[in-house]
Design a protein around this motif. Structure first.
Motif, PDB file in Angstrom:
ATOM      1  N   UNK A 147     -37.073-119.860  31.721  1.00  0.00           N
ATOM      2  CA  UNK A 147     -37.677-120.834  32.652  1.00  0.00           C
ATOM      3  C   UNK A 147     -36.647-121.887  33.040  1.00  0.00           C
ATOM      4  N   UNK A 148     -35.846-122.346  32.073  1.00  0.00           N
ATOM      5  CA  UNK A 148     -34.823-123.356  32.371  1.00  0.00           C
ATOM      6  C   UNK A 148     -33.689-122.780  33.206  1.00  0.00           C
ATOM      7  N   UNK A 149     -33.276-121.553  32.907  1.00  0.00           N
ATOM      8  CA  UNK A 149     -32.169-120.940  33.649  1.00  0.00           C
ATOM      9  C   UNK A 149     -32.503-120.693  35.106  1.00  0.00           C
ATOM     10  N   UNK A 150     -33.734-120.321  35.375  1.00  0.00           N
ATOM     11  CA  UNK A 150     -34.095-120.052  36.771  1.00  0.00           C
ATOM     12  C   UNK A 150     -34.586-121.308  37.491  1.00  0.00           C
ATOM     13  N   UNK A 151     -34.557-122.439  36.797  1.00  0.00           N
ATOM     14  CA  UNK A 151     -34.971-123.730  37.377  1.00  0.00           C
ATOM     15  C   UNK A 151     -36.349-123.631  38.005  1.00  0.00           C
ATOM     16  N   UNK A 152     -37.299-123.157  37.218  1.00  0.00           N
ATOM     17  CA  UNK A 152     -38.657-122.982  37.713  1.00  0.00           C
ATOM     18  C   UNK A 152     -39.281-124.309  38.141  1.00  0.00           C
ATOM     19  N   UNK A 153     -38.927-125.366  37.430  1.00  0.00           N
ATOM     20  CA  UNK A 153     -39.492-126.678  37.726  1.00  0.00           C
ATOM     21  C   UNK A 153     -38.388-127.637  38.138  1.00  0.00           C
ATOM     22  N   UNK A 154     -38.672-128.422  39.142  1.00  0.00           N
ATOM     23  CA  UNK A 154     -37.745-129.427  39.626  1.00  0.00           C
ATOM     24  C   UNK A 154     -38.099-130.771  38.994  1.00  0.00           C
ATOM     25  N   UNK A 155     -37.085-131.588  38.756  1.00  0.00           N
ATOM     26  CA  UNK A 155     -37.340-132.890  38.134  1.00  0.00           C
ATOM     27  C   UNK A 155     -38.119-133.825  39.052  1.00  0.00           C
ATOM     28  N   UNK A 156     -38.077-133.595  40.353  1.00  0.00           N
ATOM     29  CA  UNK A 156     -38.807-134.460  41.285  1.00  0.00           C
ATOM     30  C   UNK A 156     -40.114-133.829  41.775  1.00  0.00           C
ATOM     31  N   UNK A 157     -40.504-132.714  41.163  1.00  0.00           N
ATOM     32  CA  UNK A 157     -41.727-132.010  41.558  1.00  0.00           C
ATOM     33  C   UNK A 157     -42.936-132.640  40.870  1.00  0.00           C
ATOM     34  N   UNK A 158     -44.015-132.798  41.598  1.00  0.00           N
ATOM     35  CA  UNK A 158     -45.244-133.327  41.013  1.00  0.00           C
ATOM     36  C   UNK A 158     -46.210-132.172  40.764  1.00  0.00           C
ATOM     37  N   UNK A 159     -47.148-132.390  39.893  1.00  0.00           N
ATOM     38  CA  UNK A 159     -48.068-131.328  39.458  1.00  0.00           C
ATOM     39  C   UNK A 159     -48.829-130.713  40.622  1.00  0.00           C
ATOM     40  N   UNK A 160     -49.143-131.498  41.637  1.00  0.00           N
ATOM     41  CA  UNK A 160     -49.887-130.990  42.786  1.00  0.00           C
ATOM     42  C   UNK A 160     -49.092-129.966  43.605  1.00  0.00           C
ATOM     43  N   UNK A 161     -47.775-130.020  43.488  1.00  0.00           N
ATOM     44  CA  UNK A 161     -46.925-129.113  44.253  1.00  0.00           C
ATOM     45  C   UNK A 161     -46.677-127.789  43.541  1.00  0.00           C
ATOM     46  N   UNK A 162     -47.054-127.697  42.282  1.00  0.00           N
ATOM     47  CA  UNK A 162     -46.787-126.490  41.499  1.00  0.00           C
ATOM     48  C   UNK A 162     -47.823-125.421  41.796  1.00  0.00           C
ATOM     49  N   UNK A 163     -47.356-124.181  41.803  1.00  0.00           N
ATOM     50  CA  UNK A 163     -48.293-123.080  41.985  1.00  0.00           C
ATOM     51  C   UNK A 163     -49.053-122.855  40.682  1.00  0.00           C
ATOM     52  N   UNK A 164     -50.255-122.362  40.795  1.00  0.00           N
ATOM     53  CA  UNK A 164     -51.075-122.154  39.601  1.00  0.00           C
ATOM     54  C   UNK A 164     -50.469-121.092  38.681  1.00  0.00           C
ATOM     55  N   UNK A 165     -49.680-120.183  39.220  1.00  0.00           N
ATOM     56  CA  UNK A 165     -49.054-119.149  38.391  1.00  0.00           C
ATOM     57  C   UNK A 165     -48.011-119.725  37.444  1.00  0.00           C
ATOM     58  N   UNK A 166     -47.385-120.839  37.815  1.00  0.00           N
ATOM     59  CA  UNK A 166     -46.321-121.397  36.982  1.00  0.00           C
ATOM     60  C   UNK A 166     -46.828-122.438  35.977  1.00  0.00           C
ATOM     61  N   UNK A 167     -48.052-122.887  36.129  1.00  0.00           N
ATOM     62  CA  UNK A 167     -48.561-123.924  35.231  1.00  0.00           C
ATOM     63  C   UNK A 167     -48.556-123.494  33.768  1.00  0.00           C
ATOM     64  N   UNK A 168     -48.760-122.213  33.504  1.00  0.00           N
ATOM     65  CA  UNK A 168     -48.787-121.732  32.127  1.00  0.00           C
ATOM     66  C   UNK A 168     -47.460-121.965  31.407  1.00  0.00           C
ATOM     67  N   UNK A 169     -46.373-121.991  32.148  1.00  0.00           N
ATOM     68  CA  UNK A 169     -45.058-122.177  31.535  1.00  0.00           C
ATOM     69  C   UNK A 169     -44.828-123.615  31.076  1.00  0.00           C
ATOM     70  N   UNK A 170     -45.635-124.525  31.562  1.00  0.00           N
ATOM     71  CA  UNK A 170     -45.549-125.906  31.076  1.00  0.00           C
ATOM     72  C   UNK A 170     -46.017-126.013  29.628  1.00  0.00           C
ATOM     73  N   UNK A 171     -46.759-125.025  29.154  1.00  0.00           N
ATOM     74  CA  UNK A 171     -47.287-125.036  27.785  1.00  0.00           C
ATOM     75  C   UNK A 171     -46.336-124.460  26.749  1.00  0.00           C
ATOM     76  N   UNK A 172     -45.207-123.924  27.153  1.00  0.00           N
ATOM     77  CA  UNK A 172     -44.279-123.327  26.195  1.00  0.00           C
ATOM     78  C   UNK A 172     -43.872-124.299  25.076  1.00  0.00           C
ATOM     79  N   UNK A 173     -43.481-125.536  25.374  1.00  0.00           N
ATOM     80  CA  UNK A 173     -43.133-126.454  24.283  1.00  0.00           C
ATOM     81  C   UNK A 173     -44.308-126.729  23.340  1.00  0.00           C
ATOM     82  N   UNK A 174     -45.513-126.810  23.880  1.00  0.00           N
ATOM     83  CA  UNK A 174     -46.698-127.023  23.037  1.00  0.00           C
ATOM     84  C   UNK A 174     -46.864-125.881  22.039  1.00  0.00           C
TER      85      UNK A 174
END
Length: 78
Positions: free
Chosen positions: A25-52
Motif C-alpha cells: 500500500x505504501x509503495x504504490x502510494x494508495x493514499x495521498x497525504x492531502x487526501x480527505x476521507x470523502x475523496x477515497x473510494x470505498x474499495x480502498x477504505x479497508x486498507x486504512x485498517x491494516x495498522x489496527x
C-alpha cells in the motif's frame, strides 16, 4: 489456546502478511497525504485498517517481552 505454538505461528504469519500488505500500500502510494476521507473510494477504505489489525495481532503474541509487545501495538494503533 492463545499461548499454543500453533496459534502463535498463525499470529506471526498473519502479521507478516499484514506487514507485506502495508508495504505494498505504501509503495504504490494508495493514499495521498492531502487526501480527505470523502475523496477515497470505498474499495480502498479497508486498507486504512491494516495498522489496527497489526496492533491487535501484536497484542496476541506472547513470544516477546510484554512491554515490547505493548510498545509495538501502541505504535501500530497511533
Amino acid at each position: 489456546f492463545a499461548s499454543g505454538r500453533y496459534f502463535q505461528r498463525k499470529v506471526k504469519l498473519g502479521m507478516q502478511q499484514f506487514e507485506l500488505a502495508t508495504t505494498i500500500v505504501n509503495e504504490i502510494s494508495m493514499f495521498s497525504s492531502n487526501e480527505v476521507i470523502d475523496e477515497m473510494s470505498t474499495e480502498t477504505l479497508q486498507y486504512l485498517l491494516l495498522p489496527y489489525f497489526l496492533g491487535k495481532m501484536s497484542l496476541k503474541r506472547n513470544e516477546q517481552d510484554r512491554a515490547d509487545a505493548l510498545r509495538v501495538a501502541d505504535i501500530y494503533f497511533k
